[in-house]
Design an enzyme around this catalytic site. Structure first.
Site, PDB file in Angstrom:
ATOM      1  N   PHE A  51      -1.319  -0.996  -3.988  1.00  0.00           N
ATOM      2  CA  PHE A  51      -2.720   0.366  -3.504  1.00  0.00           C
ATOM      3  C   PHE A  51      -2.157   1.177  -3.208  1.00  0.00           C
ATOM      4  O   PHE A  51      -1.683   1.535  -2.521  1.00  0.00           O
ATOM      5  CB  PHE A  51      -3.549  -0.132  -2.355  1.00  0.00           C
ATOM      6  CG  PHE A  51      -3.562  -2.095  -1.684  1.00  0.00           C
ATOM      7  CD1 PHE A  51      -4.057  -2.464  -3.113  1.00  0.00           C
ATOM      8  CD2 PHE A  51      -4.152  -2.007  -0.747  1.00  0.00           C
ATOM      9  CE1 PHE A  51      -5.055  -3.888  -2.181  1.00  0.00           C
ATOM     10  CE2 PHE A  51      -4.313  -3.228  -0.962  1.00  0.00           C
ATOM     11  CZ  PHE A  51      -4.971  -4.033  -1.366  1.00  0.00           C
ATOM     12  N   GLY A  69       4.107  -0.282  -1.210  1.00  0.00           N
ATOM     13  CA  GLY A  69       3.382  -0.465  -2.350  1.00  0.00           C
ATOM     14  C   GLY A  69       5.052  -1.031  -3.561  1.00  0.00           C
ATOM     15  O   GLY A  69       5.337  -1.890  -4.267  1.00  0.00           O
ATOM     16  N   TYR A  86       0.962  -1.386  -0.319  1.00  0.00           N
ATOM     17  CA  TYR A  86      -0.078  -0.177   0.281  1.00  0.00           C
ATOM     18  C   TYR A  86       0.899   1.297   0.322  1.00  0.00           C
ATOM     19  O   TYR A  86       1.630   1.731   0.801  1.00  0.00           O
ATOM     20  CB  TYR A  86      -0.435  -0.024   1.058  1.00  0.00           C
ATOM     21  CG  TYR A  86      -2.016   1.068   1.204  1.00  0.00           C
ATOM     22  CD1 TYR A  86      -2.425   1.662   0.319  1.00  0.00           C
ATOM     23  CD2 TYR A  86      -2.468   1.105   2.587  1.00  0.00           C
ATOM     24  CE1 TYR A  86      -3.369   2.801  -0.114  1.00  0.00           C
ATOM     25  CE2 TYR A  86      -3.837   2.231   2.664  1.00  0.00           C
ATOM     26  CZ  TYR A  86      -3.817   3.151   1.803  1.00  0.00           C
ATOM     27  OH  TYR A  86      -4.420   3.740   1.494  1.00  0.00           O
ATOM     28  N   CYS A  87       1.331   1.947  -1.148  1.00  0.00           N
ATOM     29  CA  CYS A  87       1.174   3.604  -0.768  1.00  0.00           C
ATOM     30  C   CYS A  87       2.795   3.510  -1.179  1.00  0.00           C
ATOM     31  O   CYS A  87       3.286   2.476  -2.146  1.00  0.00           O
ATOM     32  CB  CYS A  87       1.001   4.375   0.329  1.00  0.00           C
ATOM     33  SG  CYS A  87       1.778   6.025   0.111  1.00  0.00           S
ATOM     34  N   LEU A  88       3.685   3.819  -0.188  1.00  0.00           N
ATOM     35  CA  LEU A  88       5.319   3.528   0.363  1.00  0.00           C
ATOM     36  C   LEU A  88       5.730   1.888   0.349  1.00  0.00           C
ATOM     37  O   LEU A  88       6.421   1.523  -0.262  1.00  0.00           O
ATOM     38  CB  LEU A  88       5.904   4.357   1.106  1.00  0.00           C
ATOM     39  CG  LEU A  88       7.243   4.360   1.402  1.00  0.00           C
ATOM     40  CD1 LEU A  88       7.954   4.958  -0.302  1.00  0.00           C
ATOM     41  CD2 LEU A  88       7.328   5.115   1.737  1.00  0.00           C
TER      42      LEU A  88
END
Length: 596
Positions: free
Chosen positions: A355, A331, A327-329
């Site tokens: 994500f 990811g 998720y985000c960083l």
């Protein structure tokens, strides 16, 4: 167990001395950093040099562009004439057509009372002024595009401050509310403002936050910490079905905030939902770093985070591949780790899910306004002086990106209307901030954001460049429509970097609310389309045009996708009893999530 003494920052000869823990070798550079850090305390982390450079570039080229000047003068005269005509019609009691309309998403003037005079006139004049400044700061011949974006953003921020919605006498909603309450709404608003100022000055949490407690009504999905090192606690969640899918799910959240965005309240916990669907779920909970962690690198996060978690999951669930999710960083980090694994023949990943995570940073949205060489050096100096970037030094930039929604609408609602928006779990999570280590954050900004090394094939792991194109595991990618941190067009760019099977989802909502989109959540929709490895890649707009909207949550679609890429036969849940040095580790949510 404290493993701090075992943490040795990864070597990177490409970094300057001050990022390799050798600041004493450059006292002159240390003096520069100290000066910048002192200035940063007075500018909320914004580089005066970067701002001055942008505005100078714009002004110089505007002064040398007589055609642009004439265009602006003509626009001013036209606006003045239209306003005079409008006033003439309304003064005679005649209907006057709107001079302009608010931009899509601008909700400031949606109330019917704004259509009465003189408020409608003030609204129209303000919107015309916004349009004029947008014209003035755009398409100035010769101006650097980045500088043009900065100047346009700065003008918009100033206009947002001066908007008629922000003042008692020019906001009819505020005026009517004050009149109907005989001024009590203004007194309550003043009380709210004083209370917030007192809480901020004393370091207290926002009003209403005390009703949310991690482990009590947040992050309450049952589980156990099964591994811990300096950077992570790995949580394994308790099964609720007698049989589970053979392939487990490992979640790598961002460490810019705490992991339980994916395990909020029981009704909107993605982790709980996955467990109920028969998935064995593991999730990383990151340590909240301090000044002693200043030299922790991205490579440390890869080794001690993703790879250590994968090794642990492989021990608990042997002989089965793993569905890795970032998720985000987190990811972005997972993409690096997966590419490095693919390059060495490590095929433990059954799939990769991302994500709201960027892998190509050429179009990162308005966040790039705060990221250029001057601003990065300024941030590095702030981190150099304290060893990390504090949460309050990051939050200001994110709030400015959506200042109407996150700053001014709250001021109007809480202080002018005298109302309090109820605290919700997502707001409580957002207030539970973390820190970013100096070296890691500098590497991220320079190597990924500025230089785009990952997308360009220059990012190295263990001395070898990694390529996302080497990843053969199928991918499930989620972008959100109103994401101001990882715009979905930027997230979509992974189609251009990968040759594997990609299922892309575009969901309504923003960077956080679009992900926390549980079944039953009203007014949610998503688009989904699979692009096979040998399919022709299309542009994001072409993709959106061909993917029809579907009502509801995207969570079931992802769970079904994971099941389709898992073994058909379900198995007994794996054991959860893992001990470290003969000492049992704590139950979920663990201890790292509680670090202030």
């Amino acid at each position: 167990m404290d493993t701090r003494s075992r943490l040795v920052p990864a070597e990177n000869p490409a970094l300057p001395d001050e990022l390799s823990g050798q600041a004493s070798a450059s006292p002159f550079r240390a003096l520069d950093h100290a000066k910048e850090a002192l200035i940063a305390r007075m500018t909320a982390g914004l580089s005066p040099a970067a701002l001055a450079l942008a505005f100078s570039d714009w002004l110089i080229h505007l002064a040398a562009a007589p055609g642009k000047q004439l265009e602006l003068a003509s626009c001013s005269l036209s606006n003045m004439r239209r306003i005079v005509d409008y006033m003439a019609h309304t003064s005679l009691g005649q209907y006057a057509a709107p001079l302009t309309e608010p931009l899509p998403g601008d909700e400031r003037f949606r109330a019917d009372v704004w259509q009465t005079e003189p408020y409608r006139l003030w609204q129209e004049a303000f919107l015309l002024t916004e349009q004029w400044w947008n014209t003035a700061t755009r398409e100035v011949p010769g101006t650097t595009r980045h500088h043009e974006d900065v100047v346009s953003f700065g003008a918009r921020q100033l206009l947002d401050v001066l908007a008629p919605t922000n003042f008692l006498l020019t906001n009819p909603e505020v005026f009517q509310r004050a009149a109907s309450t005989f001024g009590m709404s203004l007194l309550q608003g003043a009380h709210n403002a004083l209370e917030d100022a007192r809480r901020q000055a004393s370091g207290q949490p926002p009003t209403g936050l005390d009703q949310f407690k991690v482990g009590i009504n947040l992050a309450v999905t049952p589980g156990k910490v099964v591994f811990r090192n300096h950077l992570i606690e790995l949580i394994q969640y308790s099964p609720v079905t007698s049989k589970v899918l053979a392939e487990p799910v490992l979640i790598v959240p961002a460490w810019i905030m705490k992991y339980y965005i994916l395990d909020l309240s029981p009704h909107n916990s993605l982790i709980s939902y996955l467990v109920e669907q028969g998935h064995t779920v593991f999730c990383i909970s990151w340590c909240n770093v301090n000044a002693e962690d200043r030299n922790v690198s991205i490579e440390d996060y890869r080794q001690l985070g993703v790879m250590a978690a994968l090794d642990t999951v492989s021990k608990i669930v042997p002989d089965h591949k793993i569905h890795a999710t970032g998720y985000c960083l987190g990811g972005t980090l997972l993409s690096i780790a997966a590419a490095a694994m693919a390059g060495t023949g490590d095929d433990r990943l059954a799939s990769v899910t991302l994500f709201a995570a960027q892998t190509d940073f050429t179009e990162p949205g308005e966040l790039q306004l705060f990221i250029d060489d001057s601003e990065v050096y300024f941030l590095e100096s702030m981190m150099w002086s304290q060893g990390y970037l504090a949460a309050n030094q990051m939050s200001g930039a994110f709030q400015l990106l959506q200042s109407n929604d996150l700053i001014w609408s709250r001021i109007v609602h809480d202080y002018l209307l005298g109302e309090r928006a109820p605290m919700i779990d997502l707001m409580a999570w957002n207030a539970d901030a973390t820190r970013m280590p100096y070296r890691m954050h500098s590497e991220y900004l320079r190597r990924l954001f500025l230089d785009n090394d990952l997308a360009c094939g220059r990012y190295q792991v263990n001395g070898r460049p990694v390529s996302i194109r080497n990843i053969r595991a199928p991918m499930f990618i989620v972008g959100t429509e109103r994401d101001h941190i990882a715009p979905w067009h930027s997230v979509y760019k992974i189609h251009n970097l990968s040759d594997t099977d990609i299922t892309f989802v575009l969901t309504s909502g923003g960077h956080n609310a679009g992900i926390v989109s549980e079944p039953g959540h009203a007014h949610r929709q998503f688009r989904i389309r699979r692009t096979a490895a040998d399919d022709q890649r299309v542009s994001p707009d072409e993709w959106a045009a061909s993917a029809l909207p579907q009502e509801g949550s995207w969570w079931p679609a992802w769970s079904d996708w994971l099941k389709a890429h898992s073994s058909p036969k379900r198995v007994a849940p794996p054991a959860m009893t893992v001990e470290e040095n003969d000492q049992a580790l704590p139950d979920a949510p663990g201890t790292y999530v509680l670090q202030a």
